[in-house]
Design a protein around this motif. Structure first.
Motif, PDB file in Angstrom:
ATOM      1  N   GLY A   1       0.795  -1.223   0.000  1.00  0.00           N
ATOM      2  CA  GLY A   1       0.000   0.000   0.000  1.00  0.00           C
ATOM      3  C   GLY A   1       0.820   1.262   0.000  1.00  0.00           C
ATOM      4  N   LEU A   2       2.056   1.197  -0.526  1.00  0.00           N
ATOM      5  CA  LEU A   2       2.911   2.377  -0.598  1.00  0.00           C
ATOM      6  C   LEU A   2       2.540   3.214  -1.820  1.00  0.00           C
ATOM      7  N   PRO A   3       2.744   4.533  -1.766  1.00  0.00           N
ATOM      8  CA  PRO A   3       2.374   5.401  -2.889  1.00  0.00           C
ATOM      9  C   PRO A   3       3.449   5.405  -3.964  1.00  0.00           C
ATOM     10  N   MET A   4       3.067   5.794  -5.165  1.00  0.00           N
ATOM     11  CA  MET A   4       4.006   5.949  -6.277  1.00  0.00           C
ATOM     12  C   MET A   4       3.630   7.235  -7.006  1.00  0.00           C
ATOM     13  N   LEU A   5       4.418   8.288  -6.786  1.00  0.00           N
ATOM     14  CA  LEU A   5       4.056   9.603  -7.300  1.00  0.00           C
ATOM     15  C   LEU A   5       4.088   9.687  -8.817  1.00  0.00           C
ATOM     16  N   VAL A   6       4.980   8.941  -9.456  1.00  0.00           N
ATOM     17  CA  VAL A   6       5.133   9.074 -10.905  1.00  0.00           C
ATOM     18  C   VAL A   6       4.461   7.935 -11.660  1.00  0.00           C
ATOM     19  N   GLY A   7       3.566   7.222 -11.030  1.00  0.00           N
ATOM     20  CA  GLY A   7       2.825   6.163 -11.704  1.00  0.00           C
ATOM     21  C   GLY A   7       3.475   4.806 -11.532  1.00  0.00           C
ATOM     22  N   TRP A   8       2.713   3.785 -11.870  1.00  0.00           N
ATOM     23  CA  TRP A   8       3.157   2.405 -11.698  1.00  0.00           C
ATOM     24  C   TRP A   8       3.734   1.869 -12.994  1.00  0.00           C
TER      25      TRP A   8
ATOM     26  N   SER B   1       9.402  10.599  -5.043  1.00  0.00           N
ATOM     27  CA  SER B   1       8.736   9.310  -4.830  1.00  0.00           C
ATOM     28  C   SER B   1       9.394   8.545  -3.689  1.00  0.00           C
ATOM     29  N   ALA B   2      10.733   8.585  -3.627  1.00  0.00           N
ATOM     30  CA  ALA B   2      11.444   7.866  -2.567  1.00  0.00           C
ATOM     31  C   ALA B   2      11.075   8.409  -1.191  1.00  0.00           C
ATOM     32  N   VAL B   3      11.021   9.727  -1.062  1.00  0.00           N
ATOM     33  CA  VAL B   3      10.647  10.328   0.225  1.00  0.00           C
ATOM     34  C   VAL B   3       9.197   9.989   0.569  1.00  0.00           C
ATOM     35  N   ALA B   4       8.319  10.019  -0.424  1.00  0.00           N
ATOM     36  CA  ALA B   4       6.913   9.684  -0.175  1.00  0.00           C
ATOM     37  C   ALA B   4       6.775   8.248   0.318  1.00  0.00           C
ATOM     38  N   VAL B   5       7.567   7.333  -0.231  1.00  0.00           N
ATOM     39  CA  VAL B   5       7.533   5.932   0.209  1.00  0.00           C
ATOM     40  C   VAL B   5       8.015   5.812   1.655  1.00  0.00           C
ATOM     41  N   VAL B   6       9.123   6.459   1.977  1.00  0.00           N
ATOM     42  CA  VAL B   6       9.647   6.401   3.346  1.00  0.00           C
ATOM     43  C   VAL B   6       8.655   7.020   4.321  1.00  0.00           C
ATOM     44  N   ASP B   7       8.125   8.190   3.986  1.00  0.00           N
ATOM     45  CA  ASP B   7       7.175   8.861   4.884  1.00  0.00           C
ATOM     46  C   ASP B   7       5.938   8.007   5.131  1.00  0.00           C
ATOM     47  N   ARG B   8       5.424   7.359   4.074  1.00  0.00           N
ATOM     48  CA  ARG B   8       4.239   6.509   4.256  1.00  0.00           C
ATOM     49  C   ARG B   8       4.543   5.326   5.159  1.00  0.00           C
ATOM     50  N   ALA B   9       5.712   4.729   5.000  1.00  0.00           N
ATOM     51  CA  ALA B   9       6.065   3.579   5.833  1.00  0.00           C
ATOM     52  C   ALA B   9       6.194   3.971   7.305  1.00  0.00           C
ATOM     53  N   LEU B  10       6.619   5.205   7.561  1.00  0.00           N
ATOM     54  CA  LEU B  10       6.811   5.676   8.934  1.00  0.00           C
ATOM     55  C   LEU B  10       5.563   6.307   9.540  1.00  0.00           C
ATOM     56  N   TYR B  11       4.585   6.642   8.714  1.00  0.00           N
ATOM     57  CA  TYR B  11       3.460   7.481   9.135  1.00  0.00           C
ATOM     58  C   TYR B  11       2.695   6.894  10.323  1.00  0.00           C
ATOM     59  N   GLN B  12       2.397   7.761  11.279  1.00  0.00           N
ATOM     60  CA  GLN B  12       1.591   7.393  12.446  1.00  0.00           C
ATOM     61  C   GLN B  12       0.336   8.265  12.452  1.00  0.00           C
ATOM     62  N   ASP B  13      -0.791   7.655  12.225  1.00  0.00           N
ATOM     63  CA  ASP B  13      -2.053   8.373  12.100  1.00  0.00           C
ATOM     64  C   ASP B  13      -2.781   8.371  13.442  1.00  0.00           C
ATOM     65  N   ARG B  14      -2.952   9.554  14.025  1.00  0.00           N
ATOM     66  CA  ARG B  14      -3.604   9.616  15.331  1.00  0.00           C
ATOM     67  C   ARG B  14      -5.082   9.245  15.255  1.00  0.00           C
ATOM     68  N   PHE B  15      -5.659   9.250  14.035  1.00  0.00           N
ATOM     69  CA  PHE B  15      -7.051   8.844  13.866  1.00  0.00           C
ATOM     70  C   PHE B  15      -7.188   7.353  13.556  1.00  0.00           C
ATOM     71  N   ARG B  16      -6.035   6.649  13.419  1.00  0.00           N
ATOM     72  CA  ARG B  16      -6.009   5.204  13.167  1.00  0.00           C
ATOM     73  C   ARG B  16      -6.719   4.821  11.868  1.00  0.00           C
ATOM     74  N   ARG B  17      -6.665   5.715  10.872  1.00  0.00           N
ATOM     75  CA  ARG B  17      -7.228   5.392   9.563  1.00  0.00           C
ATOM     76  C   ARG B  17      -6.204   4.698   8.675  1.00  0.00           C
ATOM     77  N   THR B  18      -4.928   4.807   9.043  1.00  0.00           N
ATOM     78  CA  THR B  18      -3.848   4.264   8.226  1.00  0.00           C
ATOM     79  C   THR B  18      -2.903   3.470   9.114  1.00  0.00           C
ATOM     80  N   LEU B  19      -2.503   2.298   8.647  1.00  0.00           N
ATOM     81  CA  LEU B  19      -1.616   1.442   9.425  1.00  0.00           C
ATOM     82  C   LEU B  19      -0.195   1.995   9.461  1.00  0.00           C
TER      83      LEU B  19
END
Length: 354
Positions: free
Chosen positions: A111-118, A176-194
């Protein structure tokens, strides 16, 4: 009154494949892999591949890749990431558990993002001795495998979240690399995202993988990563803020508006200024609408913005397209009152090392 034609799979007596759904999906989302048709599942049926190709020619089936089909009506409604997920799952199923999905193909399962497409290719990890020769639609990475770097998602062999992120941090474009790292580390206080991993775990995996090409770049990008970036557009904005030499902003700075705490994407105490980066999902994705209409979300956001504006010296908002452009975002932040200095943190890392 004539009856509607059955699904192409039903006309063959086929039970379509189900399987892995995007980890970022909510539990009520349909699985895009439900409907996958593998010709290899029907090898005992005489001429079945011809019949599948005939249905594809008629427009009722989408030929995803060799031996892999999907109902056209549903295919046309899928997002790009869902289509790539189907390609990935189909390629893995054809290989019957002998392939380890990596890079982009592991990313879509996590479920990681890809800014420039797949990509159009499915990425597989192999032993170093096996070489990197690839088949049509398949890209092999002969980087070697450690059992600690392999796990399973819905029965598919895939690199762990840590190995996946390190591989992508070494090879993707910078945003894209930063977006992938940020998503993997992200902590959602609303618990909508793992929450997927930690920076300590990412760096430990990187150290164990040494030496490898792009390791210095991957380390710098992981160090730049944060658990506070709420979207890929925010991550891209962070990169462009750094590349333009603007002061590092405070992320998710809290304000009290009408008795409720809310957070802003970017806050610069030097100028008492706020920046907000909005994507379409905020106003149209059911997960964020939470039962509200887009009009109600827009009105609620206006009240929130007005409450923050009363407390700060400056406020600006930009869409994802501006966040992706260093020039456009630079102009927006100059208007806010920020003054650029030397580039910091990401100097020289815009492109992966050759």
């Amino acid at each position: 009154m004539s009856q509607p034609d059955p699904e192409p799979s039903a006309s063959f007596g086929i039970v379509p494949r189900g399987g892995a759904g995007l980890i970022s999906q909510t539990s009520t989302d349909p699985d895009p892999c439900d409907g996958l048709i593998l010709a290899s599942d029907l090898a005992s049926a005489l001429g079945v591949d011809f019949r599948l190709r005939r249905e594809s020619t008629r427009g009722r089936l989408q030929r995803v890749s060799r031996g892999l089909y999907y109902p056209s009506a549903r295919w046309n409604q899928l997002r790009e990431d869902q289509r790539y997920l189907i390609r990935v799952r189909g390629a893995a199923l054809i290989r019957r558990g002998q392939a380890v999905l990596c890079h982009h193909s592991a990313a879509v399962l996590w479920g990681l993002p890809m800014l420039v497409g797949w990509p159009g290719e499915v990425h597989l990890l192999t032993e170093r001795a096996s070489g990197g020769r690839s088949d049509p639609g398949i890209r092999r990475h002969a980087l070697g495998m450690d059992s600690r770097d392999v796990t399973t998602i819905d029965g598919l062999l895939v690199t762990t979240i840590e190995r996946t992120v390190v591989d992508l941090a070494a090879t993707l474009d910078l945003k894209s690399a930063v977006a992938v790292v940020d998503r993997a580390l992200y902590q959602d206080r609303f618990r909508r995202t793992l929450t997927l991993t930690t920076k300590v775990a990412l760096l430990a995996t990187l150290e164990r993988m040494l030496p490898f090409r792009g390791s210095r770049r991957a380390r710098a990008i992981i160090q730049f990563g944060t658990h506070l970036s709420g979207s890929p557009a925010e991550s891209a904005s962070r990169v462009n803020i750094a590349l333009s030499g603007f002061p590092e902003p405070e992320l998710q700075h809290p304000f009290i508006v009408d008795g409720k705490e809310c957070e802003t994407d970017f806050y610069w105490p030097e100028i008492d200024g706020v920046g907000e980066c909005d994507g379409r999902e905020k106003y149209f994705n059911a997960k964020y609408l939470a039962g509200r209409s887009p009009e109600q979300v827009q009105y609620d956001e206006k009240l929130r913005e007005d409450g923050i504006r009363r407390q700060v010296h400056g406020f600006t908002r930009w869409p994802a397209s501006v966040g992706m452009s260093q020039y456009s975002l630079r102009r927006r932040l100059l208007e806010l009152g920020l003054q650029p200095g030397p580039q910091r943190a990401l100097r020289g890392l815009e492109r992966p090392q050759p």
